[in-house]
Design a protein around this motif. Structure first.
Motif, mmCIF file in Angstrom:
data_model
loop_
_atom_site.group_PDB
_atom_site.id
_atom_site.type_symbol
_atom_site.label_atom_id
_atom_site.label_comp_id
_atom_site.label_asym_id
_atom_site.label_seq_id
_atom_site.Cartn_x
_atom_site.Cartn_y
_atom_site.Cartn_z
ATOM 1 N N GLY A 168 1.745 3.307 -10.676
ATOM 2 C CA GLY A 168 1.257 4.594 -10.213
ATOM 3 C C GLY A 168 1.841 5.025 -8.883
ATOM 4 O O GLY A 168 1.181 5.709 -8.093
ATOM 5 N N VAL A 169 3.094 4.633 -8.645
ATOM 6 C CA VAL A 169 3.783 4.968 -7.394
ATOM 7 C C VAL A 169 4.783 6.084 -7.668
ATOM 8 O O VAL A 169 5.494 6.057 -8.681
ATOM 9 N N THR B 298 6.562 6.972 2.763
ATOM 10 C CA THR B 298 6.400 5.902 3.763
ATOM 11 C C THR B 298 7.218 4.656 3.436
ATOM 12 O O THR B 298 7.265 3.729 4.241
ATOM 13 N N GLY B 299 7.846 4.624 2.274
ATOM 14 C CA GLY B 299 8.638 3.458 1.890
ATOM 15 C C GLY B 299 10.010 3.863 1.405
ATOM 16 O O GLY B 299 10.144 4.818 0.626
ATOM 17 N N PHE B 300 11.034 3.160 1.888
ATOM 18 C CA PHE B 300 12.410 3.436 1.482
ATOM 19 C C PHE B 300 13.031 2.190 0.845
ATOM 20 O O PHE B 300 12.890 1.079 1.364
ATOM 21 N N GLY C 14 0.777 -1.237 0.000
ATOM 22 C CA GLY C 14 0.000 0.000 0.000
ATOM 23 C C GLY C 14 0.806 1.283 0.000
ATOM 24 O O GLY C 14 0.233 2.375 0.071
ATOM 25 N N HIS C 15 2.124 1.198 -0.106
ATOM 26 C CA HIS C 15 2.957 2.407 -0.107
ATOM 27 C C HIS C 15 2.891 3.075 -1.484
ATOM 28 O O HIS C 15 3.121 2.430 -2.507
ATOM 29 N N ARG C 16 2.614 4.378 -1.490
ATOM 30 C CA ARG C 16 2.472 5.102 -2.756
ATOM 31 C C ARG C 16 3.549 6.162 -2.942
ATOM 32 O O ARG C 16 3.703 6.713 -4.022
#
Length: 337
Positions: A211-212, A241-243, A175-177
């Protein structure tokens, strides 16, 4: 001391067949060659290097070109080099290690002398200046890395484009965008080093499909550099929110800085790294990662060289499939608040 005749008896072949397997002067069927190689290993046979060189006009040495730069993670390079050396020794070859940043001159020196029978090149750039000379050389060569143009070359590497894709798919699936990529030092990209460029390419391509949004920032590694890079990322993309981390020296500083800022891992922020297994499992939070198959890359490069010296191999591109191991650092994206 084990003799060649004893190897022949153990393998059930003639002494001349063992000699041909060792020298590569004649084509030997794969089952017979493998049987002889197994006998050599089981008996611990070590052919006399001097005698073999005189008989075959070979040095029985493989040159390994490993430019050791301050902006690369040396432990990975050395793990690959050790795998090359041990595999070469198992095949009756020694390794000449060239660590200087000589570029084409190193290839020219090996190609124009009897120092080595073949070359393995590491730290490969997309448009590597060493490659025209390697293509022209009569001495076999293998790259541990993937340049932009692979025509007339044999390459072994992790599929870094697929690695980047895998990391994006994992985080997007949670769910990380908004993703940020903590990359290698800026100089690595300025040289257009293949593994780094291909990883970013894979990340960006898959992110577009899904679409991220992705922000890529090089980082020198270490706490101070990571602090500056992280501040810039959250200033530019506060919703990150994501690395994805492709910089071993930045993994632990990133984890520490996120916690200092009150961001829980993985409840608030998820981290995925492309790094050696030990870096991921020994971090303060065990990190979801794609491991660098250093030993496999070194082993396969030597096997390709030996096959070429024995006339058994054509040019080949061998990309190792990445595998992502899920650990404690990645989880569902936080609910939008």
């Amino acid at each position: 001391m084990v003799t060649l005749a004893e190897v022949a008896r153990h393998a059930g072949v003639s002494a001349s067949t063992v000699s041909y397997v060792l020298s590569g002067k004649r084509s030997i069927s794969t089952p017979t060659r493998e049987r002889v190689e197994l006998s050599i290993r089981e008996l611990g046979y070590h052919p006399n290097a001097g005698a073999r060189a005189l008989a075959s006009s070979r040095s029985n040495i493989i040159a390994l070109m490993v430019p050791l730069r301050t902006d690369i993670y040396v432990p990975v390079m050395m793990e690959i080099a050790i795998a090359v050396a041990t595999t070469a020794r198992a095949h009756g070859f020694d390794v000449l290690l060239l660590t200087g940043e000589e570029g084409p001159e190193a290839v020219r020196r090996i190609a124009g002398s009897s120092l080595a029978d073949a070359m393995i090149l590491m730290d490969v750039q997309l448009h590597d200046e060493r490659l025209p000379l390697l293509r022209e050389s009569e001495r076999p060569g293998v790259l541990i890395g993937l340049p932009a143009d692979t025509t007339g070359l044999t390459c072994v590497d992790l599929d870094f484009a697929a690695t980047g894709t895998l990391c994006v798919e994992h985080l997007a699936g949670l769910g990380h965008r908004e993703l940020a990529v903590i990359g290698e030092a800026a100089a690595v990209y300025e040289r257009h080093t293949g593994f780094a460029e291909r990883t970013v390419e894979g990340i960006r391509s898959r992110a577009r499909d899904l679409g991220v949004r992705v922000l890529h920032r090089p980082c020198e590694g270490g706490f101070a550099a990571m602090a500056g890079t992280l501040a810039r990322i959250f200033d530019e993309r506060p919703g990150t929110t994501g690395f994805i981390v492709q910089n071993e020296a930045a993994v632990e500083p990133l984890l520490n800085l996120l916690r200092q800022q009150g961001r829980a891992i993985p409840e608030d922020v998820s981290v995925v790294a492309i790094c050696p297994e030990q870096v991921a499992v020994q971090a303060s939070v065990s990190v979801t990662s794609v491991a660098i198959p250093a030993q496999e890359m070194g082993r396969r490069a030597v096997e390709q060289i030996v096959a070429k010296l024995q006339g058994r191999a054509a040019d080949e591109i061998e990309l190792l499939k990445p595998e992502l191991t899920i650990r404690a650092s990645s989880g569902p994206a936080p609910a939008a608040g």
